[in-house]
Scaffold this motif. Sequence first.
Motif: not given
Length: 258
Positions: A119, A123, A126, A142, A145, A148-149, A151, A154-155, A158
């Motif tokens: 997982e 990240f 990405a 944003d 991504m 790829a991400v 959620n 979580v995005r 990151l």
Amino acid sequence: MPALHTTTLGESGPLVAFCHGLFGQGKNWTTIAKALATDHRVLLVDMPNHGRSAWHDRFDYVDVADEVAALFSADDPVALVGHSMGGKAAMVLALRHPELVERLCVVDISPVDYHGLSEFGGFIAAMRGMDLDALERRSDADEAMAEAVPNRTVRSFLLQNLRREGDGWTWLPNLAVLDRDLALLGGWPEDELAGAAPYPGKVLWVAGQTSGYVKDEYAAAMDRWFPQNRRVTVKNAGHWVHSEQSEVFLEVLRRFLA
């Protein structure tokens, strides 16, 4: 750039320090730190290769633990709180320098080798795959991504690592080293700790109910290294238990620190 960037809150009371997880920064703990700062001195640490701390050419839990240990003194032992990667570093620190650690709180991680962190590898891919030169504003990142991400929480976590520098953008973490050494991040330095005595102080494990990082099958390793441990599982929380259920986490931590 300092070797380790730190932020201090509070002026009196026992010392408590926070070690964040992979892709985190010390400031991720600000809300909890402010709540504790009325009766504690709180230290927020940007871990090596993260935030505003220095980059290194490799990742090694013993090196990380020893670097963080240099912040503390046996004359003023710390209550150490570590999440995920920071939890493993905090455990290694307590085992190698028990005189520095008055008590230890480990958040959603165990002293075991997880054999891959696919997982987190996704990240990193990405983040490294993003064309930073094409970004005009943070919302572009944003959008880039999102696939790829998916959620959003979580995005956004990151993307806190994306910083504007002059006319361009840069990532705060050392993504190349974290990517290359991801297996070490998921591991546990068993060989390097050979001969280390179990940590004698109080240890609290806080796990997220829906996370898979603290399981009954890991209890033997937890008990071996940290015989004075007790476990608390927080309902309706995953791996980022302290942000998903911050009020519950704060209450549990306050009781442990009392």
